[in-house]
Motif scaffolding. Sequence first.
Motif, PDB file in Angstrom:
ATOM      1  N   GLN A 133      72.084  29.058  54.088  1.00 11.64           N
ATOM      2  CA  GLN A 133      71.311  28.024  53.393  1.00 11.64           C
ATOM      3  C   GLN A 133      71.371  26.704  54.147  1.00 11.64           C
ATOM      4  O   GLN A 133      70.355  26.016  54.318  1.00 11.64           O
ATOM      5  CB  GLN A 133      71.849  27.836  51.974  1.00 11.64           C
ATOM      6  CG  GLN A 133      71.597  29.017  51.053  1.00 11.64           C
ATOM      7  CD  GLN A 133      72.154  28.779  49.662  1.00 11.64           C
ATOM      8  OE1 GLN A 133      72.180  27.671  49.162  1.00 11.64           O
ATOM      9  NE2 GLN A 133      72.626  29.834  49.034  1.00 11.64           N
ATOM     10  N   TYR A 175      70.937  35.518  55.388  1.00  3.38           N
ATOM     11  CA  TYR A 175      70.817  35.228  53.955  1.00  3.38           C
ATOM     12  C   TYR A 175      70.362  36.459  53.181  1.00  3.38           C
ATOM     13  O   TYR A 175      70.887  36.761  52.097  1.00  3.38           O
ATOM     14  CB  TYR A 175      69.833  34.078  53.769  1.00  3.38           C
ATOM     15  CG  TYR A 175      69.787  33.515  52.373  1.00  3.38           C
ATOM     16  CD1 TYR A 175      70.954  33.157  51.711  1.00  3.38           C
ATOM     17  CD2 TYR A 175      68.575  33.328  51.708  1.00  3.38           C
ATOM     18  CE1 TYR A 175      70.923  32.625  50.435  1.00  3.38           C
ATOM     19  CE2 TYR A 175      68.529  32.799  50.436  1.00  3.38           C
ATOM     20  CZ  TYR A 175      69.701  32.450  49.801  1.00  3.38           C
ATOM     21  OH  TYR A 175      69.673  31.923  48.528  1.00  3.38           O
ATOM     22  N   TYR A 235      64.007  25.727  47.130  1.00  2.00           N
ATOM     23  CA  TYR A 235      65.403  25.303  47.051  1.00  2.00           C
ATOM     24  C   TYR A 235      65.627  24.134  46.103  1.00  2.00           C
ATOM     25  O   TYR A 235      66.746  23.961  45.597  1.00  2.00           O
ATOM     26  CB  TYR A 235      65.932  24.947  48.441  1.00  2.00           C
ATOM     27  CG  TYR A 235      66.343  26.154  49.235  1.00  2.00           C
ATOM     28  CD1 TYR A 235      67.661  26.614  49.209  1.00  2.00           C
ATOM     29  CD2 TYR A 235      65.430  26.861  50.008  1.00  2.00           C
ATOM     30  CE1 TYR A 235      68.053  27.732  49.931  1.00  2.00           C
ATOM     31  CE2 TYR A 235      65.806  27.980  50.736  1.00  2.00           C
ATOM     32  CZ  TYR A 235      67.118  28.410  50.695  1.00  2.00           C
ATOM     33  OH  TYR A 235      67.496  29.526  51.405  1.00  2.00           O
ATOM     34  N   THR A 256      64.549  31.400  46.322  1.00  2.00           N
ATOM     35  CA  THR A 256      65.070  31.136  47.669  1.00  2.00           C
ATOM     36  C   THR A 256      64.957  32.376  48.547  1.00  2.00           C
ATOM     37  O   THR A 256      64.707  32.258  49.749  1.00  2.00           O
ATOM     38  CB  THR A 256      66.532  30.668  47.610  1.00  2.00           C
ATOM     39  OG1 THR A 256      67.379  31.717  47.090  1.00  2.00           O
ATOM     40  CG2 THR A 256      66.686  29.443  46.716  1.00  2.00           C
TER      41      THR A 256
END
Length: 341
Positions: free
Chosen positions: A85, A52, A235, A268
């Motif tokens: 995610q 990520y 999130y 995030t």
Amino acid sequence: MIFTKILMPLLFVFGVGANLSALYMLKRQWKKIQQHIVSHTLVHLAVSDIIYLSVLGVMSWEQLTGKIISPYLCKPKFFFDVLSQHVSAWLIVTMSHERYQAMNNPYAYNSTYQTKNAIALVFVWISGLVVSAPIGVFTAAIEEPYPDLGIRTTANTSVLHCGSTWNPVWKSVYFSSLAVMECLLPVSLMVFFYIGVFKNFLRQIRNPRSALAHINQNRLSAVLGLIVVSFIVSYGPFYISQMVNEFHLFANHQVAVIYMTVVFQILTYVNSCLSPILYSGFTKKFMLIRDLADSSPPGANYPVVTPCDDDDDNEEHKVAFVPSTSRLSCEVSNKNECTGA
């Protein structure tokens, strides 16, 4: 924005470094903690966070240069973004379920449970690949007029960016499904499992001896609980802003919505930087890797219940730790007393 141009590269460098450090610490303790399923889940979580943050690194470079690195990176960039995610969310669900089982159903917390969770880790990645495939297919480099956000731009009136090529209706359906599969459903399961863990903790308060005997598991549950809270706080707003932006709910405040989406997305990335700190070096008292080593008996990771024995001086059958407190102690007679500590 100058803010994102400075902050995003810093988050990329710090986050990747933190996750690599966590992997190194896990490797150093691996012989002690490999029997614990949470150890394997943490390795997968660190890898997912690195993926990520690697996408963040690409986006940071594009922010600094003002253009996409390559049109060919559009598909993999969005594919790995959604994949990481999805995997992170469901890995935290598996850890929450492990805590629920360990604290409330100790007799089911055995080698069979370990095997099922190993299969679950594989399934998390496979499901992530399936869920991420559509956005990888229906994404391409698109040249469009520069968005009118009330910002003065250069002489260029168009910009090449990575965008969706599918029907707007199917796009809305897909992103709505992502919000359910990667936020609403995982968060609901995390909350459900940790309510069970919290109820078990309240039962331990009524039994001080039991609570003392299971202090390592309580700390482990506490640190994993912080990871759950961090995920929800990071999130939750991000997916809400995504839905608001997708369905144009505040069309008159589009500029504010876009800025809020950027801020929530940065949250995030902060989560991916914070998680390895929580489980690798939060504090000496709450170092999850150390607690995993302390609570993982050699050779297997399932609870051993001490049988009642008339000889109180016999220490060979007593175990140093029992992973749960759900009525594991033997019945106490007038002459002898058995405990799992």
